[in-house]
Design a protein around this motif. Structure first.
Motif, PDB file in Angstrom:
ATOM      1  N   ILE A 119       1.058  -1.087   0.066  1.00  0.00           N
ATOM      2  CA  ILE A 119      -0.006   0.031   0.051  1.00  0.00           C
ATOM      3  C   ILE A 119       0.818   1.039  -0.085  1.00  0.00           C
TER       4      ILE A 119
ATOM      5  N   TRP B 226      -2.439   6.429  -4.239  1.00  0.00           N
ATOM      6  CA  TRP B 226      -4.127   6.211  -3.784  1.00  0.00           C
ATOM      7  C   TRP B 226      -4.162   6.940  -2.683  1.00  0.00           C
TER       8      TRP B 226
ATOM      9  N   LYS C  19      -6.405   3.977   1.316  1.00  0.00           N
ATOM     10  CA  LYS C  19      -5.255   2.914   1.912  1.00  0.00           C
ATOM     11  C   LYS C  19      -5.711   3.003   3.633  1.00  0.00           C
TER      12      LYS C  19
ATOM     13  N   GLN D 108      -7.542   0.187   3.803  1.00  0.00           N
ATOM     14  CA  GLN D 108      -7.396  -1.418   2.866  1.00  0.00           C
ATOM     15  C   GLN D 108      -6.245  -1.649   4.595  1.00  0.00           C
ATOM     16  N   ARG D 109      -5.796  -0.604   4.627  1.00  0.00           N
ATOM     17  CA  ARG D 109      -5.536  -1.531   6.611  1.00  0.00           C
ATOM     18  C   ARG D 109      -6.099  -1.669   7.413  1.00  0.00           C
TER      19      ARG D 109
ATOM     20  N   ARG E 296      -5.864  -7.001  -5.942  1.00  0.00           N
ATOM     21  CA  ARG E 296      -3.733  -6.776  -6.309  1.00  0.00           C
ATOM     22  C   ARG E 296      -3.633  -7.788  -5.889  1.00  0.00           C
TER      23      ARG E 296
ATOM     24  N   GLU F 227       2.127  -4.114  -9.123  1.00  0.00           N
ATOM     25  CA  GLU F 227       0.948  -3.751  -8.637  1.00  0.00           C
ATOM     26  C   GLU F 227       0.342  -3.296  -9.668  1.00  0.00           C
TER      27      GLU F 227
END
Length: 1101
Positions: A294, A299, A304, A307-308, A801, A817
RNA sequence: GCCGGAGUGGCGGAAUUGGCAGACGCGCGGGAUUCAAAAUCCCGUUAUGGCAACAUAGUGUGGGUUCGAGUCCCACCUCCGGCACCA
């Protein structure tokens, strides 16, 4: 409709700017001339010396409803970027396609009794017609649909790559499964007791018992065992897992397809937890890399973060708790807070935990079994409905806390989940809110082991009845100083910290009246030390009646220290964590450990409209075989009845629609040396049955068995052989895999297929992939610009991804990526009007009036004044706007410009049809500026004279539009163009050269009118590849500037000075400005601030 | 509950990132043109006071930093989006 009248009238008279004819004309021109076809490296007309740009839209799902105004927002933005980039000399890849498999189309098809292929085709045709109305510069020769056989054959191929791969932890990448077989055969890898393949140097540790285990060599296993080991390592594997089963849709659903209240995202049907054997993709193997990478993509930060959070890494330790029954067994727990081990007073197992059954004592067995059974059957809905109340039962067993040898009870409770960590926790009720709630409910001991460094002891809460609380509170309030310090108040979970112990932040909120009015809210005082409460009560003249309890959930920091914690006493929680983890490792009682929230991806659905798996099940043995790549694609069979087997019963076994495709399901084939299966198309399936067997009946038995092996295969089937690849092989009867892939499968890799859509030999050629995706000098690589809605923040973007990284590991892709830069367009909302009952009133019943400049909405018939709200467009709110209508009335260029003018691309903003004519007027003005309007006798401003003011303004505009387009700030770019046009009208003239340059600036945003004007200005070819106009720096600088003059920060006047005037001169001029002179008269100037080109500020006393 | 994002005229939104608040558009008011209307062109439009010059207030609320705050800091309120017993 009232609005129609003036428009119709207008367009009848206004023959100057004929948008409909112009837009049709140029759309046809672009199509006939393949204006936007972009060749690949090696193709004819490819220009290798240009920079390249891959700009991608999230492809639409072709729903029956067609496009809404939200879709073209992102598409318009990317189209502008692409058209601009072409004029700047880039090779631009800008494709479009359709995400056409999936539940909605199928559900529609089922409900209307039409084949999904037919509805999908119709929907695609409709949506493509709509997309083409906007004049987007897609390279339509690259169009794909995920339902195309030539597309999904490669989706199946990628699945095979995953099936044939394993994740090598040692090398941190996926490798072909054949390499694992070699490693096992050579003894470099061995098999541990949990059937996992591990490097022979490392010792496996049993996850449940925590005991070091032995290992077996590959050759010690029989063939079936070997197969099981290999299967358990694959990236695509079958497993019996608890799934979300939706009987009404007849399918399982991914967690992400289930709403918060336990219903299906699609259709809002109830969803139940249930264990079923399903295909899974091992995305968890990539958790760390998905998290780490990431950092290398460009992005939006919120995406981000999402997603984390979704991956959810947490660092902690696994700790082994031996059982107290001398059985030698033990329990492993995962904790992020090993520093609180000394505060652990009980343990909790998830109801599904395998040890629940073995360690439950006989006295407790009935209770535990009843609880486990109940927990298992609770639906998601029921589970979430009662989140607050903790439930659980005691197992009767005890474990030994390894740090202090204390015996602590083991409970079972559903607030602990099997899917995370080890499915067991050590509870530290003093410092964890959930454990605290549970301990309170079941009267378990609470032992605080953290205190603030500036206080003598840990904090406790003394809980009191409402009445007692009110008395103590009022006594304390009269003279806080003479009582022990109160650190805060507790109201059923709500903490109100005291600042200095004598007063509370908001005492008015805790009036005696408030206390009386809220008898049900538990109340307490937060005090320091176990005796703090007694002291407080004593001082207030009461006897202490309640046991104090503690909860300290402060953030880890240096302000805190550990107490009653043996060797880590006095350390901060952070230091304690480190020290105790090292100690655990030394004592072999635990180890540092990382856990992720991310789960493996449930990859099969019991539906018809999806990609069939390229998998065969051996009817005799039940073995799974991947199809040989040569046998791809596996086409969906034609079926008359493709509906799922929906049911109201939660426990009914799933029967995928494909199970009814008898002809398609059963195939004859052989197994090759590498384990893949090849289909023998020409061999009749019937001949595989043994002589004397009733073939029809036998086939029915096989079909009924689903994907399970049949009973008694030896008597049922005949041994037949066939020669394949020079060897005689036994013919096998297979049944095909009956599940299909979920909708996300196709969208995981479509951006790759666009690169090389016609390739029949490979999913994408390495040359095309490297040219378009392998961004030079960039670690991540990927699509240069990917625009779409934020609703795909985790699902699609994470799955893509993952697939990309698998294909990268296996050597098929050049960079790790898929999407280098991501941009989320904001949602387009819409106004809706509600009456006093909260019911939405549709546009037909609205009456808008103007009251002193303010627009107020009334109900046409009742006359009630309505409330205006901004909301998502939806049928139920009657506020959906269709692009077709707007284009019909004002044209595509106006539509494009309006959507870009509404506000920043990333912001959510309301659609307001009333604002559209303003944009339309602007385009008409542009038209009249250059060509006039002969019907209305309006002369064009186009002439021979080139006004200097216009020329200067144009250079500024060229600079500004370029900068703003590159920053995707389209709204301000358009505003600047409007200002320029207003300026030209003031100047009264524009030269041909100026007009031409302006038209080129307008072209990316409003391409149809720009092309037409360009042609009318005497050019034969499209302007799509005309060089972007240049500006002259010298034309942009002003000779003189007007500066505001402030006195004490307030603007008192303005002065005009030369741009390069000396500071002294500026100040002198400023002081002479009459109004300024007035303001500073009789005062002393203490400070003078001159910001060059900006302002002057005089600070006076 | 936790994590994001956002609050500026009647409305959508600008403001070169600490430097003239309200660009541009809508709406509204006025004027020109027209027999008239539409369309078009021009002017005005944050509020309050004033004929005006101008003055005062003003970017969700309260405080702070600064010569200067929509922009930075602290606390809070409201709306939108995501996650939610993750040990």
């Amino acid at each position: 409709m009232a609005g129609c009248f003036c428009i119709t009238t207008r367009s009848n008279r206004m023959s100057g700017y004929e948008f409909t004819a112009i837009e049709k004309k140029w759309q046809r021109y672009w199509q006939e001339n393949s204006t936007f076809h972009q060749p690949n490296p090696g193709d004819p007309y490819f220009k290798p010396d240009r920079p390249h740009l891959y700009v991608l839209d999230m492809f639409p799902y072709p729903s029956g409803a067609g496009l809404h105004v939200g879709h073209p927002e992102g598409y318009t933005a990317t189209d502008i970027v692409c058209r601009y980039a072409r004029m700047k000399g880039c090779n631009v890849l800008h494709p479009m396609g359709y995400d056409s498999f999936g539940l909605p189309a199928e559900q529609y098809a089922v409900e209307h009794g039409v084949h999904p292929r037919k509805t999908t085709e119709e929907n695609i045709a409709n949506i493509e017609r709509q997309i083409k109305m906007f004049g987007f510069s897609y390279d339509w020769s690259r169009r794909i649909a995920t339902t195309d056989v030539e597309y999904y054959r490669w989706t199946q191929w990628i699945f095979l790559q995953m099936y044939n791969s394993w994740y090598d932890e040692a090398d941190d990448r996926a490798r072909p499964i054949s390499e694992l077989v070699h490693l096992l055969e050579s003894g470099e890898y061995v098999v541990d007791l949990l059937d996992r393949a591990v490097p022979s140097g490392t010792l496996g540790i049993d996850a449940i018992t925590g005991e070091p285990v032995g290992s077996r060599m590959w050759h010690e296993l029989d063939v079936d065992q070997q197969r099981e080991v290999i299967d358990a390592c694959r990236l695509a594997y079958m497993d019996e897992v608890p799934v979300n089963w939706c009987p009404a849709l007849g399918t399982v659903l991914a967690n992400e397809e289930v709403t918060n209240d336990g219903r299906s995202e699609r259709g809002n049907h109830p969803v139940y937890r249930r264990a079923l054997k399903q295909w899974m993709l091992r995305i968890t193997a990539y958790a760390e890399r998905l998290l780490a990478d990431i950092e290398i993509v460009d992005w939006p930060e919120p995406i981000k973060i999402m997603q984390r959070n979704w991956i959810g890494r947490s660092d902690g330790a696994e700790v082994t708790f031996p059982l107290a029954n001398n059985s030698g067994e033990s329990l492993d727990v995962f904790t992020t807070r090993p520093d609180t081990l000394f505060g652990s007073t009980y343990m909790v197992l998830a109801p599904e935990h395998p040890l629940v059954e073995t360690l439950t004592t006989n006295e407790q067995r009935a209770d535990v079994e009843a609880y486990v059974a109940q927990a298992r059957h609770r639906s998601e809905l029921e589970r979430t409905a009662e989140t607050k109340d903790k439930t659980g039962v005691f197992t009767g067993a005890y474990a030994i806390n390894p740090v202090n040898d204390e015996q602590i009870p083991i409970w079972v409770a559903d607030y602990v989940m099997m899917g995370y960590g080890t499915g067991a926790i050590m509870a530290v009720p003093a410092h964890d809110e959930r454990d605290f709630d549970f301990a309170q409910t079941f009267n378990l001991p609470i032992r605080p082991i953290i205190k603030r460094r500036d206080e003598a002891a840990p904090r406790y809460v003394g809980a009191l009845s409402g009445e007692a609380f009110a008395k103590v509170y009022s006594v304390w309030q009269q003279d806080p100083a003479s009582y022990p310090k109160i650190r805060g108040l507790y109201f059923g979970g709500f903490w109100d910290a005291a600042d200095d112990g004598t007063s509370l932040f908001q005492p008015e909120d805790v009036s005696t009246q408030w206390i009386a009015e809220h008898p049900d809210v538990p109340k307490g005082f937060i005090v320091v030390g176990k005796d703090g409460m007694a002291a407080l009560l004593g001082a207030a003249g009461f006897k202490a009646e309640s046991e104090p309890f503690a909860l300290c959930v402060a953030d880890l920091n240096e302000e805190l220290e550990l107490v009653d914690s043996g060797p880590i006493n006095g350390l901060s929680p952070d230091d304690g964590k480190e020290t105790i983890t090292t100690w655990l490792e030394d004592e072999d009682l635990g180890r540092a450990s990382v856990n992720y929230k991310l789960r493996d991806w449930l990859f099969s659905r019991q539906r018809y409209w999806g990609e069939p798996f390229p998998i065969l099940h051996d009817v005799a043995t039940g073995a799974i075989h991947p199809l040989s790549e040569d046998d791809l694609p596996v086409r969906l069979p034609e079926m008359d009845d493709f509906s799922p087997e929906a049911s109201d019963e939660a426990d009914r076994p799933p029967r995928p629609p494909l199970s009814r495709a008898a002809q398609w399901r059963l195939v004859a084939g052989v197994v090759m040396d590498d384990g893949t299966a090849r289909i023998e198309e020409d061999f009749p399936v019937q001949e595989l049955f043994a002589d004397g067997v009733d073939v029809e009946q036998a086939m029915q038995n096989v079909l009924d068995a689903g994907m399970e092996p049949v009973d008694d295969p030896e008597t049922l089937l005949a041994p037949r052989t066939v020669t394949v690849d020079g060897r005689e092989r036994q013919l096998r009867l297979f049944t095909r895999e009956l599940n299909t892939m979920p909708q996300w499968a196709g969208s995981c890799w479509y951006y790759l297929r666009y690169l090389d859509p016609e390739n029949h030999d490979r999913f994408v050629s390495p040359e095309a992939e490297q040219y378009w995706m392998g961004v030079d000098n960039d670690k991540a690589g990927g699509v240069d610009l990917y625009v779409g809605g934020a609703e795909h923040a985790v699902l699609h973007l994470l799955y893509s991804r993952f697939w990309h990284k698998v294909l990268f590991d296996l050597g098929y892709l050049s960079k790790p990526e898929p999407f280098h830069k991501l941009f989320n367009q904001g949602m387009i909302l819409s106004f809706a009007y509600k009456d006093s009952r909260g019911i939405t009133i549709g546009p037909a019943d609205l009456e808008m009036t103007d009251e002193g400049g303010e627009t107020v909405a009334y109900h046409k018939t009742t006359g009630e004044q309505l409330q205006k709200v901004v909301a998502k467009m939806s049928k139920s709110l009657k506020n959906v706007v269709k692009p077709d209508d707007v284009i019909g009335r004002y044209g595509a260029d106006t539509f494009r410009l309006y959507e870009m003018f509404m506000g920043p691309l990333e912001a959510a903003k309301p659609w307001n049809t009333n604002d559209v004519p303003g944009i339309f007027r602007f385009l008409q003005r542009v038209w009249r500026m250059i060509l006039g309007d002969t019907d209305n006798g309006i002369e064009p401003l186009l002439g021979e004279t080139a006004s200097d003011d216009v020329e200067k303004a144009l250079h500024k505009l060229i600079q500004k539009v370029g900068e703003h387009l590159e920053a995707m700030k389209f709204n301000t770019a358009i505003a600047a163009m409007m200002e320029f046009v207003n300026g030209v009208f003031k100047a009264g003239t524009i030269s041909r050269s100026q007009a031409e340059r302006f038209v080129l600036l307008l072209a990316p945003l409003a391409p149809h009118i720009a092309e037409e004007l360009w042609q009318q200005l005497g050019h034969a070819d499209t302007l799509a590849y005309e060089p972007w106009p240049e500006y002259d720096e010298a034309m942009i600088v002003e000779e003189s500037v007007e500066l505001p003059v402030q006195v004490n920060g307030k603007v008192r006047g303005r002065v005009t000075v030369a741009a390069d005037a000396a500071e002294d001169n500026i100040v002198a001029t400023a002081k002479n400005e009459p109004n300024v002179a007035d303001s500073i008269k009789g005062k002393t100037i203490v400070k003078t601030i001159v910001v060059p080109g900006r302002l002057v500020n005089l600070v006076v006393h």
